[in-house]
Design a protein around this motif. Sequence first.
Motif, PDB file in Angstrom:
ATOM      1  N   ARG A 116     -71.083  25.059  48.756  1.00  0.00           N
ATOM      2  CA  ARG A 116     -72.362  25.742  48.524  1.00  0.00           C
ATOM      3  C   ARG A 116     -72.760  26.592  49.734  1.00  0.00           C
ATOM      4  O   ARG A 116     -73.248  27.715  49.580  1.00  0.00           O
ATOM      5  CB  ARG A 116     -73.454  24.730  48.195  1.00  0.00           C
ATOM      6  CG  ARG A 116     -73.356  24.183  46.794  1.00  0.00           C
ATOM      7  CD  ARG A 116     -74.534  23.266  46.458  1.00  0.00           C
ATOM      8  NE  ARG A 116     -74.386  22.699  45.147  1.00  0.00           N
ATOM      9  CZ  ARG A 116     -73.918  21.467  44.894  1.00  0.00           C
ATOM     10  NH1 ARG A 116     -73.591  20.671  45.902  1.00  0.00           N
ATOM     11  NH2 ARG A 116     -73.802  21.035  43.658  1.00  0.00           N
ATOM     12  N   GLY A 133     -71.544  36.329  40.801  1.00  0.00           N
ATOM     13  CA  GLY A 133     -71.599  34.878  40.762  1.00  0.00           C
ATOM     14  C   GLY A 133     -70.398  34.256  41.451  1.00  0.00           C
ATOM     15  O   GLY A 133     -69.350  34.888  41.570  1.00  0.00           O
ATOM     16  N   TYR A 142     -68.387  30.397  41.428  1.00  0.00           N
ATOM     17  CA  TYR A 142     -68.335  29.128  40.711  1.00  0.00           C
ATOM     18  C   TYR A 142     -67.141  28.300  41.171  1.00  0.00           C
ATOM     19  O   TYR A 142     -66.111  28.838  41.555  1.00  0.00           O
ATOM     20  CB  TYR A 142     -68.207  29.363  39.200  1.00  0.00           C
ATOM     21  CG  TYR A 142     -69.273  30.264  38.664  1.00  0.00           C
ATOM     22  CD1 TYR A 142     -70.500  29.754  38.254  1.00  0.00           C
ATOM     23  CD2 TYR A 142     -69.062  31.644  38.586  1.00  0.00           C
ATOM     24  CE1 TYR A 142     -71.499  30.596  37.775  1.00  0.00           C
ATOM     25  CE2 TYR A 142     -70.056  32.487  38.109  1.00  0.00           C
ATOM     26  CZ  TYR A 142     -71.266  31.966  37.702  1.00  0.00           C
ATOM     27  OH  TYR A 142     -72.248  32.791  37.240  1.00  0.00           O
ATOM     28  N   CYS A 143     -67.279  27.002  41.070  1.00  0.00           N
ATOM     29  CA  CYS A 143     -66.190  26.073  41.309  1.00  0.00           C
ATOM     30  C   CYS A 143     -65.827  25.462  39.961  1.00  0.00           C
ATOM     31  O   CYS A 143     -66.708  25.168  39.144  1.00  0.00           O
ATOM     32  CB  CYS A 143     -66.638  24.985  42.284  1.00  0.00           C
ATOM     33  SG  CYS A 143     -65.360  23.769  42.653  1.00  0.00           S
ATOM     34  N   LEU A 194     -67.012  28.290  30.808  1.00  0.00           N
ATOM     35  CA  LEU A 194     -68.459  28.406  30.725  1.00  0.00           C
ATOM     36  C   LEU A 194     -68.992  27.694  29.485  1.00  0.00           C
ATOM     37  O   LEU A 194     -69.994  26.987  29.551  1.00  0.00           O
ATOM     38  CB  LEU A 194     -68.883  29.878  30.704  1.00  0.00           C
ATOM     39  CG  LEU A 194     -68.806  30.612  32.023  1.00  0.00           C
ATOM     40  CD1 LEU A 194     -69.011  32.106  31.812  1.00  0.00           C
ATOM     41  CD2 LEU A 194     -69.832  30.077  33.006  1.00  0.00           C
ATOM     42  N   LEU A 236     -68.244  24.586  35.037  1.00  0.00           N
ATOM     43  CA  LEU A 236     -68.363  25.395  36.243  1.00  0.00           C
ATOM     44  C   LEU A 236     -69.554  24.906  37.058  1.00  0.00           C
ATOM     45  O   LEU A 236     -70.600  24.599  36.509  1.00  0.00           O
ATOM     46  CB  LEU A 236     -68.573  26.879  35.915  1.00  0.00           C
ATOM     47  CG  LEU A 236     -67.412  27.631  35.272  1.00  0.00           C
ATOM     48  CD1 LEU A 236     -67.832  29.041  34.920  1.00  0.00           C
ATOM     49  CD2 LEU A 236     -66.215  27.657  36.188  1.00  0.00           C
ATOM     50  N   GLU A 275     -72.067  26.282  39.799  1.00  0.00           N
ATOM     51  CA  GLU A 275     -72.486  27.521  40.442  1.00  0.00           C
ATOM     52  C   GLU A 275     -72.688  27.288  41.937  1.00  0.00           C
ATOM     53  O   GLU A 275     -73.376  26.357  42.341  1.00  0.00           O
ATOM     54  CB  GLU A 275     -73.784  28.052  39.827  1.00  0.00           C
ATOM     55  CG  GLU A 275     -74.187  29.380  40.428  1.00  0.00           C
ATOM     56  CD  GLU A 275     -75.409  29.994  39.771  1.00  0.00           C
ATOM     57  OE1 GLU A 275     -75.664  31.166  40.028  1.00  0.00           O
ATOM     58  OE2 GLU A 275     -76.110  29.296  39.015  1.00  0.00           O
ATOM     59  N   HIS A 310     -75.080  33.350  43.516  1.00  0.00           N
ATOM     60  CA  HIS A 310     -75.197  34.463  42.580  1.00  0.00           C
ATOM     61  C   HIS A 310     -75.848  35.655  43.249  1.00  0.00           C
ATOM     62  O   HIS A 310     -76.374  35.555  44.357  1.00  0.00           O
ATOM     63  CB  HIS A 310     -75.975  34.056  41.330  1.00  0.00           C
ATOM     64  CG  HIS A 310     -77.369  33.596  41.628  1.00  0.00           C
ATOM     65  ND1 HIS A 310     -77.643  32.301  41.975  1.00  0.00           N
ATOM     66  CD2 HIS A 310     -78.547  34.255  41.674  1.00  0.00           C
ATOM     67  CE1 HIS A 310     -78.936  32.176  42.203  1.00  0.00           C
ATOM     68  NE2 HIS A 310     -79.504  33.342  42.032  1.00  0.00           N
TER      69      HIS A 310
END
Length: 146
Positions: free
Chosen positions: A30, A44, A46-47, A133, A138, A140, A143
């Motif tokens: 993060r 965005g 995402y992991c 998605l 995912l 987040e 973004h």
Amino acid sequence: MVGAPAAVTTSCAEGSLSNQQISVVKSLLRKWGREVCEDLNPSGIYCFGSLIYQDGAQFNDGSDVDLLVTMPEIPDGIERANWLERLLEHKTHLEDDLGKLLRRPDRSALICSVVAVTRDRSGPSQRRIAGFLLQEQLLELGHRRR
């Protein structure tokens, strides 16, 4: 560069990590996501994969980290290439921080896969991502600034 938290030591059977250890890895991601958002303003970040699937139950000390970065719209090809080079610099720093955190002895082995995609949702990789998605697999990490 993100400062890595104290190293994660494996304490569970067969190299799996505890929920607390997985949380530390997610926290590092993060922070990395925030830095990338500040510098590159992607749509965005995402992991996905074993780190978040079933709350990381399959993530272990030898697992890789799968990341998805949705690029902003950049019409000029040279500017897109420069953007991707800067993303690679961020990824290199993340690799180093994850290597320290996970105490990986072989620092030449890649730890994270970063897939950079455009907002065009017609290609096969975009359809695969859309599947993630739809399955809510995912996490987040960042973004675009509004």
